[in-house]
Design a protein around this motif. Structure first.
Motif, PDB file in Angstrom:
ATOM      1  N   LYS A 186      -6.158  -6.479  -4.026  1.00 29.04           N
ATOM      2  CA  LYS A 186      -7.296  -5.585  -4.241  1.00 29.04           C
ATOM      3  C   LYS A 186      -7.786  -5.642  -6.094  1.00 29.04           C
ATOM      4  O   LYS A 186      -8.405  -6.415  -6.163  1.00 29.04           O
ATOM      5  CB  LYS A 186      -7.038  -4.263  -4.101  1.00 29.04           C
ATOM      6  CG  LYS A 186      -6.924  -3.676  -3.043  1.00 29.04           C
ATOM      7  CD  LYS A 186      -8.256  -4.310  -2.387  1.00 29.04           C
ATOM      8  CE  LYS A 186      -7.549  -3.976  -0.662  1.00 29.04           C
ATOM      9  NZ  LYS A 186      -7.604  -2.314  -0.564  1.00 29.04           N
TER      10      LYS A 186
ATOM     11  N   GLU B 176     -15.894  10.599  -2.459  1.00 30.37           N
ATOM     12  CA  GLU B 176     -14.818   9.752  -3.540  1.00 30.37           C
ATOM     13  C   GLU B 176     -15.558   9.934  -5.039  1.00 30.37           C
ATOM     14  O   GLU B 176     -14.994  10.634  -5.975  1.00 30.37           O
ATOM     15  CB  GLU B 176     -14.866   8.247  -3.336  1.00 30.37           C
ATOM     16  CG  GLU B 176     -14.020   8.670  -1.599  1.00 30.37           C
ATOM     17  CD  GLU B 176     -13.297   6.507  -0.803  1.00 30.37           C
ATOM     18  OE1 GLU B 176     -13.274   6.637  -0.542  1.00 30.37           O
ATOM     19  OE2 GLU B 176     -14.487   6.642  -1.642  1.00 30.37           O
TER      20      GLU B 176
ATOM     21  N   ASP C 171     -11.479  -1.244  -3.030  1.00 32.69           N
ATOM     22  CA  ASP C 171     -11.554  -2.435  -2.076  1.00 32.69           C
ATOM     23  C   ASP C 171     -11.813  -3.524  -3.058  1.00 32.69           C
ATOM     24  O   ASP C 171     -10.795  -4.733  -2.935  1.00 32.69           O
ATOM     25  CB  ASP C 171     -12.847  -2.599  -1.552  1.00 32.69           C
ATOM     26  CG  ASP C 171     -13.239  -1.365  -0.428  1.00 32.69           C
ATOM     27  OD1 ASP C 171     -12.127  -1.476   0.646  1.00 32.69           O
ATOM     28  OD2 ASP C 171     -13.803  -0.436  -0.818  1.00 32.69           O
TER      29      ASP C 171
ATOM     30  N   THR D 226      -9.694   8.262   0.455  1.00 31.54           N
ATOM     31  CA  THR D 226     -10.007   8.211   1.871  1.00 31.54           C
ATOM     32  C   THR D 226      -9.263   6.529   1.873  1.00 31.54           C
ATOM     33  O   THR D 226     -10.024   5.743   1.644  1.00 31.54           O
ATOM     34  CB  THR D 226     -11.838   8.474   2.323  1.00 31.54           C
ATOM     35  OG1 THR D 226     -11.935   9.206   1.825  1.00 31.54           O
ATOM     36  CG2 THR D 226     -11.687   7.573   3.392  1.00 31.54           C
TER      37      THR D 226
ATOM     38  N   LYS E 248     -15.702   0.318  -4.312  1.00 27.89           N
ATOM     39  CA  LYS E 248     -15.380   1.007  -3.329  1.00 27.89           C
ATOM     40  C   LYS E 248     -16.399   1.484  -1.686  1.00 27.89           C
ATOM     41  O   LYS E 248     -17.495   1.248  -2.220  1.00 27.89           O
ATOM     42  CB  LYS E 248     -14.702   2.556  -3.887  1.00 27.89           C
ATOM     43  CG  LYS E 248     -13.800   1.950  -4.627  1.00 27.89           C
ATOM     44  CD  LYS E 248     -13.334   3.948  -5.366  1.00 27.89           C
ATOM     45  CE  LYS E 248     -13.209   5.000  -4.077  1.00 27.89           C
ATOM     46  NZ  LYS E 248     -11.716   4.638  -3.229  1.00 27.89           N
ATOM     47  N   GLY E 249     -15.311   2.101  -1.108  1.00 30.18           N
ATOM     48  CA  GLY E 249     -16.843   2.249   0.013  1.00 30.18           C
ATOM     49  C   GLY E 249     -16.658   1.507   1.321  1.00 30.18           C
ATOM     50  O   GLY E 249     -16.870   1.749   1.782  1.00 30.18           O
TER      51      GLY E 249
ATOM     52  N   SER F 277      -6.830   3.706   4.054  1.00 26.98           N
ATOM     53  CA  SER F 277      -4.636   3.379   4.805  1.00 26.98           C
ATOM     54  C   SER F 277      -3.830   3.370   3.035  1.00 26.98           C
ATOM     55  O   SER F 277      -3.247   4.159   3.856  1.00 26.98           O
ATOM     56  CB  SER F 277      -4.760   1.942   5.348  1.00 26.98           C
ATOM     57  OG  SER F 277      -5.281   1.178   4.466  1.00 26.98           O
ATOM     58  N   THR F 278      -4.828   3.081   1.896  1.00 25.15           N
ATOM     59  CA  THR F 278      -3.646   2.945   1.271  1.00 25.15           C
ATOM     60  C   THR F 278      -4.275   5.019   0.615  1.00 25.15           C
ATOM     61  O   THR F 278      -2.547   5.191   0.817  1.00 25.15           O
ATOM     62  CB  THR F 278      -3.835   2.403  -0.104  1.00 25.15           C
ATOM     63  OG1 THR F 278      -4.946   1.343   0.648  1.00 25.15           O
ATOM     64  CG2 THR F 278      -2.679   2.285  -0.982  1.00 25.15           C
TER      65      THR F 278
ATOM     66  N   LYS G 162       0.952  -1.101   0.007  1.00 23.80           N
ATOM     67  CA  LYS G 162      -0.115  -0.399  -0.238  1.00 23.80           C
ATOM     68  C   LYS G 162       0.972   0.987   0.438  1.00 23.80           C
ATOM     69  O   LYS G 162       0.798   2.363  -0.828  1.00 23.80           O
ATOM     70  CB  LYS G 162      -0.691  -0.177   1.084  1.00 23.80           C
ATOM     71  CG  LYS G 162      -1.865  -1.069   1.044  1.00 23.80           C
ATOM     72  CD  LYS G 162      -2.913  -1.249   2.299  1.00 23.80           C
ATOM     73  CE  LYS G 162      -3.933  -2.197   2.817  1.00 23.80           C
ATOM     74  NZ  LYS G 162      -4.672  -1.710   3.218  1.00 23.80           N
TER      75      LYS G 162
ATOM     76  N   ALA H 117     -16.874   5.851   2.668  1.00 24.35           N
ATOM     77  CA  ALA H 117     -16.410   7.921   1.568  1.00 24.35           C
ATOM     78  C   ALA H 117     -16.990   7.623   0.396  1.00 24.35           C
ATOM     79  O   ALA H 117     -16.269   8.743  -0.274  1.00 24.35           O
ATOM     80  CB  ALA H 117     -15.703   7.880   2.119  1.00 24.35           C
TER      81      ALA H 117
END
Ligand code: 5RP
Length: 229
Positions: A122, A104, A85, A30, A95-96, A32-33, A9, A100
């Protein structure tokens, strides 16, 4: 020693930070990455304006000295960098996971170029193993969930969306909405599903990001791999 998920990441976030130039307006994703990206951009000390996609990202970026603007305050966004994701065929995304997705998607859609960053886990051949987040307004959400069931069934997905909870209470997005997660398993026709979900009154948006990503920078044990749609 092989690269951990977090190493991957971080490497993808740092590779994306190299794309940022002085004077740019940059959409800040938004998760951790994306947080690795924000840290790497801040470390470069460039004069940029960041448009954050969540309160959490705004707080992180501000703490690192990045100048911020709201989406409505900028004419356009030069580059947005964000996590995902799942990354499927042709850079279709789910995503999501961090709740967010609405902010996004608003920022992605206002951007000239969108780059997705992620660890190698991923990447998938078909979207759907990661439960699809669906953002709904709180008013009458139980009824909206039934309509979502119908929309999923129209797409041959016989699954019931589940209200996302944290510590026993519904998760609220930055906009005060709720999230339902639909464990689709296999999404054979993402565009069809996207349209079916958008047609449900009460659904604000969903985590399918189709035809939006221009580039993926994926951290792998062997380094960062570049993928185009
Ligand atoms: C937030 C997102 C994130 O980008 C996604 O959940 C990936 O998160 P992470 O980088 O922590 O794995 O869509 O809504």
């Amino acid at each position: 020693m092989s690269a951990t998920i977090d190493d991957q990441k971080r490497a993808s976030g740092e590779a994306a930070a190299a794309l940022v130039e002085t004077g740019m307006v940059v959409g800040l994703g938004t998760g951790s990455t994306a947080a690795w990206f924000v840290k790497a951009v801040a470390a470069r000390g460039l004069d940029i304006v960041g448009v954050p996609t969540s309160v959490a990202t705004a707080e992180l970026a501000a703490s690192l000295g990045i100048r911020l603007a709201e989406l409505g305050q900028v004419k356009s966004i030069d580059l947005t960098v964000d996590g995902a994701d799942e990354i499927g065929p042709a850079l279709s995304l789910i995503k999501g996971g961090g709740a967010a997705l609405l902010r996004e998607k608003l920022v992605w859609e206002a951007s000239k170029r969108c780059v997705v960053i992620a660890d190698a886990a991923k990447r998938v051949k078909l979207l759907g193993q990661f439960p699809l987040p669906i953002e709904v307004v709180a008013f009458g959400h139980e009824t909206t969930a039934l309509r979502i069931c119908d929309a999923l069934a129209e797409c041959d997905l016989g699954v019931a969306p589940r209200l996302r909870l944290k510590d026993g209470a519904p998760v609220k997005t930055d906009g005060g909405n709720l999230i339902y997660d639909a464990a689709c398993g296999r999404i054979e026709e993402p565009a069809l599903l996207a349209a079916a979900l958008k047609s449900v009154t009460g659904v604000v948006d969903h985590g399918l990001f189709l035809d939006l990503a221009d580039l993926a920078l994926v951290g792998t044990p062997d380094g960062v791999v570049t993928i185009e749609p």
